[in-house]
Write an enzyme that holds these catalytic residues in place. Structure first.
Site, PDB file in Angstrom:
ATOM      1  N   CYS A  78       0.800  -1.229   0.000  1.00 60.58           N
ATOM      2  CA  CYS A  78       0.000   0.000   0.000  1.00 60.58           C
ATOM      3  C   CYS A  78       0.837   1.285   0.000  1.00 60.58           C
ATOM      4  O   CYS A  78       1.495   1.572  -0.997  1.00 60.58           O
ATOM      5  CB  CYS A  78      -0.978  -0.069   1.161  1.00 60.58           C
ATOM      6  SG  CYS A  78      -2.479   0.832   0.803  1.00 60.58           S
ATOM      7  N   ARG A 131      -8.071   2.632   1.531  1.00 61.64           N
ATOM      8  CA  ARG A 131      -7.737   3.866   0.789  1.00 61.64           C
ATOM      9  C   ARG A 131      -6.525   3.584  -0.121  1.00 61.64           C
ATOM     10  O   ARG A 131      -5.510   4.272  -0.110  1.00 61.64           O
ATOM     11  CB  ARG A 131      -7.424   4.993   1.778  1.00 61.64           C
ATOM     12  CG  ARG A 131      -7.664   6.362   1.180  1.00 61.64           C
ATOM     13  CD  ARG A 131      -7.665   7.419   2.293  1.00 61.64           C
ATOM     14  NE  ARG A 131      -7.394   8.726   1.747  1.00 61.64           N
ATOM     15  CZ  ARG A 131      -6.373   9.495   2.137  1.00 61.64           C
ATOM     16  NH1 ARG A 131      -5.548   9.114   3.072  1.00 61.64           N
ATOM     17  NH2 ARG A 131      -6.199  10.673   1.598  1.00 61.64           N
ATOM     18  N   HIS A 167      -3.421  -5.415   1.861  1.00 59.39           N
ATOM     19  CA  HIS A 167      -2.832  -5.644   3.188  1.00 59.39           C
ATOM     20  C   HIS A 167      -2.838  -7.120   3.603  1.00 59.39           C
ATOM     21  O   HIS A 167      -3.683  -7.519   4.426  1.00 59.39           O
ATOM     22  CB  HIS A 167      -3.602  -4.816   4.232  1.00 59.39           C
ATOM     23  CG  HIS A 167      -3.315  -3.355   4.144  1.00 59.39           C
ATOM     24  ND1 HIS A 167      -2.310  -2.742   4.850  1.00 59.39           N
ATOM     25  CD2 HIS A 167      -3.885  -2.395   3.387  1.00 59.39           C
ATOM     26  CE1 HIS A 167      -2.286  -1.457   4.558  1.00 59.39           C
ATOM     27  NE2 HIS A 167      -3.224  -1.218   3.662  1.00 59.39           N
ATOM     28  N   GLU A 169      -0.923  -8.552   5.601  1.00 59.09           N
ATOM     29  CA  GLU A 169      -0.551  -8.676   7.027  1.00 59.09           C
ATOM     30  C   GLU A 169      -1.773  -8.617   7.939  1.00 59.09           C
ATOM     31  O   GLU A 169      -1.683  -8.932   9.123  1.00 59.09           O
ATOM     32  CB  GLU A 169       0.474  -7.593   7.404  1.00 59.09           C
ATOM     33  CG  GLU A 169      -0.087  -6.197   7.672  1.00 59.09           C
ATOM     34  CD  GLU A 169      -0.470  -5.423   6.416  1.00 59.09           C
ATOM     35  OE1 GLU A 169      -0.351  -5.970   5.300  1.00 59.09           O
ATOM     36  OE2 GLU A 169      -0.903  -4.257   6.549  1.00 59.09           O
TER      37      GLU A 169
END
Ligand code: GLN
Length: 193
Positions: A78, A131, A167, A169
């Site tokens: 990101c 986002r 993401h 993680e």
């Protein structure tokens, strides 16, 4: 081996948890000197403008740039991917190292964040896009597309770098964790492991 996580701002603790889960030692990176102690690096998501502002206090990005160019295994997610992109629409370039054009906040505002099915190598799973930026195009034949969401490119690799816009993680699924371990150990992109 020890893997560093850029820890100026953003989701660095979540990446530390991923590394814990595969028993890789980690170090939270806050100064240029910290970079001498690690054999791989993760650039987390967060806010690329905030991270870059904080990094300017101690020249961390300059040393990070040198290390990445020397071949340090590098995973970005990101905002981390925005930081490494060679071309950024609606934003600045920071440590340009991967030949992609990326658009910041391409899916809308924070409350338009979403979860979606991503094909990452040989696996499909649901991941968060917060986002998120969008990889508009690759700028070099060297860049491999390794993750897609419908028709969008959401993950690429080039030499020692893997850059994602979502993401993993926050999911820590087994496929991602096994890939992470193989990638850091191999020192470069691995397609099968
Ligand atoms: N919108 C952020 C930026 O432009 C990235 C969001 C994220 O990392 N989840 O830096």
């Amino acid at each position: 081996m020890k893997v560093g996580i850029l820890s100026l701002q953003g989701s660095f603790f979540d990446h530390q948890k991923s590394l814990d889960l595969v028993s890789l030692e980690s170090l939270l990176i806050k100064t240029p000197e910290d970079l001498d102690k690690v054999d791989g690096i993760i650039l987390p998501g967060g806010e690329s403008t905030a991270m870059s502002k904080i990094s300017s206090y101690n020249n961390l990005y300059k040393k990070l740039d040198t290390k990445i160019k020397q071949g340090l295994p590098t995973l970005s997610t990101c905002a981390g991917t925005i930081i490494l992109a060679k071309s950024v629409i609606d934003g600045d370039t920071h440590i340009p190292n991967i030949d992609i054009e990326i658009q910041r906040n391409a899916y809308g505002r924070q409350n338009e964040s979403f979860e979606a099915d991503v094909k990452f190598l040989n696996n499909n799973d649901i991941y968060c896009f917060i986002r998120a930026p969008k990889i508009i195009r690759t700028l070099n034949n060297d860049v491999k597309v390794i993750a897609t969401q419908i028709e969008d490119i959401v993950g690429v690799s080039q030499n020692n770098i893997v850059s994602l816009t979502y993401h993993p993680e926050l999911t820590n699924d087994n496929y991602y964790l096994e890939w992470l371990l193989a990638f850091m150990k191999e020192g470069k992109y691995v397609g099968s492991f």
